[in-house]
Design a protein around this motif. Structure first.
Motif, PDB file in Angstrom:
ATOM      1  N   GLU A   1     -29.139  13.673 -12.056  1.00 25.67           N
ATOM      2  CA  GLU A   1     -28.610  14.928 -11.519  1.00 25.67           C
ATOM      3  C   GLU A   1     -27.087  14.972 -11.625  1.00 25.67           C
ATOM      4  O   GLU A   1     -26.506  15.985 -12.024  1.00 25.67           O
ATOM      5  CB  GLU A   1     -29.042  15.092 -10.055  1.00 25.67           C
ATOM      6  N   GLU A   2     -26.448  13.885 -11.251  1.00 19.83           N
ATOM      7  CA  GLU A   2     -24.981  13.840 -11.295  1.00 19.83           C
ATOM      8  C   GLU A   2     -24.463  14.000 -12.719  1.00 19.83           C
ATOM      9  O   GLU A   2     -23.420  14.616 -12.950  1.00 19.83           O
ATOM     10  CB  GLU A   2     -24.500  12.516 -10.693  1.00 19.83           C
TER      11      GLU A   2
ATOM     12  N   ARG B   1     -25.401  17.963 -13.981  1.00 19.04           N
ATOM     13  CA  ARG B   1     -25.191  19.118 -13.101  1.00 19.04           C
ATOM     14  C   ARG B   1     -24.132  20.074 -13.642  1.00 19.04           C
ATOM     15  O   ARG B   1     -24.232  21.286 -13.502  1.00 19.04           O
ATOM     16  CB  ARG B   1     -24.776  18.630 -11.704  1.00 19.04           C
TER      17      ARG B   1
ATOM     18  N   LEU C   1     -31.737  22.612 -10.461  1.00 20.35           N
ATOM     19  CA  LEU C   1     -32.222  21.260 -10.733  1.00 20.35           C
ATOM     20  C   LEU C   1     -33.304  20.899  -9.718  1.00 20.35           C
ATOM     21  O   LEU C   1     -33.129  21.122  -8.510  1.00 20.35           O
ATOM     22  CB  LEU C   1     -31.087  20.244 -10.652  1.00 20.35           C
TER      23      LEU C   1
END
Length: 464
Positions: free
Chosen positions: A69-70, A73, A81
């Protein structure tokens, strides 16, 4: 408006040529239109999946999902997400923005961002990044076994049943229009390794020794990389066994004299199926089913026709039966039949009633407006990428009533002017101009009633 109507009526050869062209192009467009149950409106999604053997959901979330995710993003084009952490697997789904014209570009950027993550767990497998393809269910094919077959107690019959289902699966996939199918209601394969306590004692081994041998010699894991100018070499352990015969060859212990003790020497290894008590049935008979799906670019009714023809002509072993069920195309076929019936019946009724009370030539031209409007709309739909689905066909049924009503109003008024002694040309022009404002306003009333629905937001707005 009068000048436009008068020009069109006085230049009937040009209008007739335009009408014939619209009919020809419309018929060709109708044959080329894609037919489906529902239109596809959902945004594209990119799925990132990482296998993390033996990890708990918490470890998967911290070691996989949060890092993915990081990393993705901030990529342009990525909207919502959604992450899912389960035992041994982490999955992150990135919903793309509606205005993304090239989803593959975003996929490449996501893949590059994932490859740049330096701190994935060592036991994690290589991330899988793919653009999710949308599928719609079309129809299911059921393979029914004989009544006497008991898959829970007879592994030979169960293997024969599964082999037949996989053969039919492969044959269906060879059909020209079929691109995606799935075998379901079937037990997953399982390799059983049975070790007796007496055999372990004879060889001086324990259950842990066997488990460690299986775990260490049955791997498919990345092992790092070697960097050297100008090349970069990726190292990977690819030794995952998928058959009982290969599992039986895994060494457990090697004595000093070179004697190798394998899994097959101390255990009974056999290929089988997962121990599941429940068995799927259809008509009180064991069954395995094959789901046939379609992408947004395929034609549902064509796929269905090919599958039905295959089922009707495919020979089966004694006691086995092949049949179709769960036909999702029925709604689309019923709506298409309704549209065809309404068009034909409307054309015949309009011609009969107007021919009886007014004039045969006038009735002919009014009735001809039905196929001209329908086929002309098909040409516009093909040009704009629209499809024949239960929504667009319902709109056809509604619009046919509007077209017929307005045509009758104009035709009746033209006939009334003829009865007053005017020439056919004057009657056509004056009769049309006289009722044109009312006809245009009646159509605009329907348009105004439906236009606000196009501005509804959210999931319901997308369906509308």
């Amino acid at each position: 408006m009068r000048s436009i109507v008068a020009w069109a009526i006085r230049n009937s050869p040009s209008m007739n040529t335009l009408m014939i062209a619209a009919l020809a192009v419309g018929v060709a467009s109708m044959l080329m239109l894609q037919r489906e149950r529902y239109p596809e409106f959902r945004p594209d999604e990119v799925v990132v999946r990482v296998i993390y053997p033996g990890a708990s959901p918490t470890e998967t979330e911290e070691g996989i999902c949060l890092k993915v995710e990081e990393a993705i993003r901030s990529i342009v084009g990525v909207g919502k997400l959604t992450s899912r952490a389960t035992e041994g697997r982490g999955t992150v789904t990135a919903e793309l923005e509606p205005d993304v014209d090239q989803p593959q570009r975003v996929v490449n950027e996501i893949r590059a961002a994932i490859d740049s993550i330096p701190s994935f767990p060592e036991e994690a497998e290589r991330p899988e990044v793919r653009l999710r393809v949308r599928f719609q269910s079309v129809i299911s094919v059921a393979i029914l076994a004989p009544d006497s077959l008991d898959p829970t107690n007879d592994p030979v019959d169960e293997r024969q049943f599964r082999d037949l289902a996989e053969t039919i699966h492969d044959e269906l996939l060879e059909l020209p229009e079929v691109s995606h199918i799935e075998l379901w209601q079937a037990k997953p394969y399982q390799i059983d390794v049975e070790v007796s306590e007496e055999t372990l004692q004879e060889y001086g081994l324990t259950h842990d020794d066997v488990a460690v041998a299986l775990r260490q010699s049955n791997l498919d894991l990345p092992a790092g990389q070697i960097k050297s100018a100008p090349d970069e070499i990726l190292i990977r352990t690819a030794d995952k066994q998928v058959t009982g015969q290969r599992i039986a060859e895994i060494p457990v212990r090697t004595d000093q004299n070179g004697t190798v003790v394998t899994i097959g020497d101390i255990a009974n290894v056999r290929d089988g199926f997962a121990d599941i008590d429940t068995v799927a049935t259809l008509d009180d008979r064991p069954v395995m089913s094959i789901k046939i799906r379609m992408t947004a670019d395929e034609d549902m009714l064509t796929i269905r026709e090919q599958v039905v023809e295959y089922v009707a002509t495919r020979p089966m072993p004694p006691g086995y039966e092949l049949k179709t069920w769960d036909d999702y195309s029925k709604q689309a076929r019923d709506r298409l039949d309704l549209l065809s019936r309404n068009g034909v019946y409307g054309l015949l009724l309009v011609f009969a009633v107007l021919g009886l009370f007014l004039d045969l030539r006038l009735a002919f031209w009014v009735a001809l407006g039905i196929p001209v409007s329908v086929f002309g709309t098909c040409a516009v739909m093909l040009a704009t990428g629209a499809t024949l689905n239960i929504y667009s066909m319902f709109a056809f049924v509604m619009a046919l009533g509007i077209v017929v009503d307005d045509a009758i109003v104009i035709a009746e008024n033209v006939y009334a002017h003829r009865l007053r002694g005017r020439s056919p040309l004057e009657a056509a022009i004056d009769g049309t101009i006289e009722v044109a404002p009312a006809v245009i306003c009646s159509v605009l009333t329907s348009v105004i009633a439906f236009v606000p629905l196009a501005y509804v937001t959210g999931e319901m707005g997308k369906w509308i």
